[in-house]
Write a protein that holds these residues in place. Structure first.
Motif, PDB file in Angstrom:
ATOM      1  N   LEU A  10      36.066 -23.275   2.529  1.00 28.07           N
ATOM      2  CA  LEU A  10      35.947 -22.858   0.857  1.00 28.07           C
ATOM      3  C   LEU A  10      35.641 -24.092  -0.055  1.00 28.07           C
ATOM      4  O   LEU A  10      36.329 -25.085   0.023  1.00 28.07           O
ATOM      5  N   ALA A  39      23.673 -15.713   6.597  1.00 30.81           N
ATOM      6  CA  ALA A  39      24.288 -15.316   5.209  1.00 30.81           C
ATOM      7  C   ALA A  39      24.483 -13.718   5.497  1.00 30.81           C
ATOM      8  O   ALA A  39      23.909 -12.884   6.154  1.00 30.81           O
ATOM      9  N   PRO A  87      25.744 -22.177  -3.925  1.00 31.74           N
ATOM     10  CA  PRO A  87      26.264 -20.642  -3.442  1.00 31.74           C
ATOM     11  C   PRO A  87      25.485 -20.246  -2.427  1.00 31.74           C
ATOM     12  O   PRO A  87      25.941 -19.359  -1.565  1.00 31.74           O
ATOM     13  N   THR A  90      25.994 -20.329   1.417  1.00 33.82           N
ATOM     14  CA  THR A  90      27.344 -19.507   1.899  1.00 33.82           C
ATOM     15  C   THR A  90      26.785 -18.915   3.217  1.00 33.82           C
ATOM     16  O   THR A  90      25.756 -18.141   2.898  1.00 33.82           O
ATOM     17  N   THR A 118      31.879 -21.191   2.741  1.00 34.73           N
ATOM     18  CA  THR A 118      31.864 -20.394   1.419  1.00 34.73           C
ATOM     19  C   THR A 118      31.624 -21.200   0.153  1.00 34.73           C
ATOM     20  O   THR A 118      32.594 -22.205   0.046  1.00 34.73           O
ATOM     21  N   VAL A 119      30.800 -21.305  -0.494  1.00 38.27           N
ATOM     22  CA  VAL A 119      30.288 -22.120  -1.690  1.00 38.27           C
ATOM     23  C   VAL A 119      30.690 -21.315  -2.722  1.00 38.27           C
ATOM     24  O   VAL A 119      29.853 -20.380  -3.108  1.00 38.27           O
ATOM     25  N   SER A 120      31.693 -21.802  -3.660  1.00 39.78           N
ATOM     26  CA  SER A 120      31.879 -20.721  -4.781  1.00 39.78           C
ATOM     27  C   SER A 120      31.066 -21.427  -6.239  1.00 39.78           C
ATOM     28  O   SER A 120      30.964 -22.555  -5.965  1.00 39.78           O
TER      29      SER A 120
END
Length: 121
Positions: A10, A39, A87, A90, A118-120
């Motif tokens: 993350l 994805a 994001p 992800t 996972t890119v927030s």
């Protein structure tokens, strides 16, 4: 041929991650190596590829200038350095290997198990 990917996790948007993929079971320098991603709810897509020697690389337009593929033939390992993550990056990332010399093809012979990025926002 066995491929083992690692390094997912993350990260916040704008951050970086480096994925690794160790290869065994075949002479590494005879393999073109690639990275793909899938994805949620989408088809798997090509990300990057690198030639036997590492001298030639090929990228999807969506990652060009942000991601760098490299390989260490002494360690039988291929890497994917991912910078300026978004994001939309992800996905589960898969390393793959193919015989032959072309890197501008999406047909690969061997696949690893995938590592989740996972890119927030």
């Amino acid at each position: 041929v066995q491929l083992q990917a690692s390094g997912g996790g993350l990260v916040q948007a704008g951050g970086s991650l480096r994925l690794s993929c160790g290869v065994s079971g075949r002479t590494f320098t005879t393999l073109v190596m690639g990275w793909f991603r899938q994805a949620p709810g989408k088809e798997r897509e090509f990300v990057a590829a690198i030639s036997w020697s590492g001298g030639t690389t090929y990228y999807a337009d969506s990652v060009k200038g942000r991601f760098t593929i490299s390989r260490d033939n002494a360690k039988n390992t291929v890497y994917l350095q991912m910078n300026s993550l978004k994001p939309e990056d992800t996905a589960v990332y898969y390393c793959a290997a193919r015989t032959g010399s072309s890197i501008e093809t999406y047909a690969y012979d061997y696949w690893g198990q995938g590592t989740l990025v996972t890119v927030s926002s």
